[in-house]
Design an enzyme around this catalytic site. Structure first.
Site, PDB file in Angstrom:
ATOM      1  N   SER A  87       0.803  -1.225   0.000  1.00  0.00           N
ATOM      2  CA  SER A  87       0.000   0.000   0.000  1.00  0.00           C
ATOM      3  C   SER A  87       0.835   1.272   0.000  1.00  0.00           C
ATOM      4  O   SER A  87       0.300   2.353  -0.226  1.00  0.00           O
ATOM      5  CB  SER A  87      -0.957   0.017   1.192  1.00  0.00           C
ATOM      6  OG  SER A  87      -0.255   0.223   2.398  1.00  0.00           O
ATOM      7  N   LYS A 124       0.877   4.217   6.991  1.00  0.00           N
ATOM      8  CA  LYS A 124       0.232   5.139   6.045  1.00  0.00           C
ATOM      9  C   LYS A 124       0.780   6.547   6.265  1.00  0.00           C
ATOM     10  O   LYS A 124       1.377   6.849   7.300  1.00  0.00           O
ATOM     11  CB  LYS A 124      -1.297   5.187   6.263  1.00  0.00           C
ATOM     12  CG  LYS A 124      -2.020   3.878   6.035  1.00  0.00           C
ATOM     13  CD  LYS A 124      -2.113   3.509   4.575  1.00  0.00           C
ATOM     14  CE  LYS A 124      -2.888   2.248   4.326  1.00  0.00           C
ATOM     15  NZ  LYS A 124      -2.136   1.028   4.524  1.00  0.00           N
TER      16      LYS A 124
END
Length: 168
Positions: A87, A124
């Site tokens: 990701s 993230k």
């Protein structure tokens, strides 16, 4: 933006490492403690290597480096975390990379963080937009995560380095 207190960090640490010699995978991230007692000294040439035209090797000046110490500004708050997933590939963080994470740094807009959200760890980019908090992936195949009052979020630490294996 909730940030873990030292007590919370110690509780998480105790949960993650009941026997601190064994790394424990948690939701696709593997947490490892640096060994600051290590006497392993790796040869280190500190003048830089040219990525363009070749340059003289300055008589091969060599010192030694301990990566545990060199990559840790705050040794008691630093961990290595192995990534499992894609990701964050557009930020240069790939599957199987090792992140150096400093838990003493304050979360800030656009910093890459290891977060504990709703019972799961993830890495993230933190993004604040018009009084909204988002955890942003760096891969268009993944959706951003909007944080609201219903989410339980702890920003566990800030990524300071990425260690990669060069694939041939």
């Amino acid at each position: 933006l909730e940030h873990a207190t030292k007590q919370t960090i110690f509780k998480i640490h105790d949960l993650l490492w009941p026997n601190s010699n064994n790394p424990m995978p948690i939701n696709k991230l593997t947490f490892l403690k640096p060994d600051f007692e290590s006497e392993l000294r790796i040869p280190y040439i500190d003048f830089g290597v040219s990525a363009g035209f070749p340059s003289p090797a300055m008589d091969f000046m060599e010192t030694a480096i301990d990566l545990n110490k060199a990559l840790s500004e705050n040794p008691l708050a630093t961990f290595y975390i192995k990534v499992d997933g894609n990701s964050m590939i557009d930020a240069g963080i790939n599957d199987k990379d090792v992140l150096v994470v400093d838990r003493s740094l304050e979360p800030q807009n656009n910093k890459i963080a290891v977060c504990f959200i709703d019972g799961e760890f993830t890495v993230k980019r933190i993004q604040l937009k018009k009084n909204e908090l988002w955890l942003m992936p760096e891969n268009p195949k993944y959706n951003p995560i909007k944080i609201n009052e219903e989410n339980q979020l702890i920003v566990w630490g800030i990524v300071t380095y990425v260690i990669k294996k060069v694939w041939i």
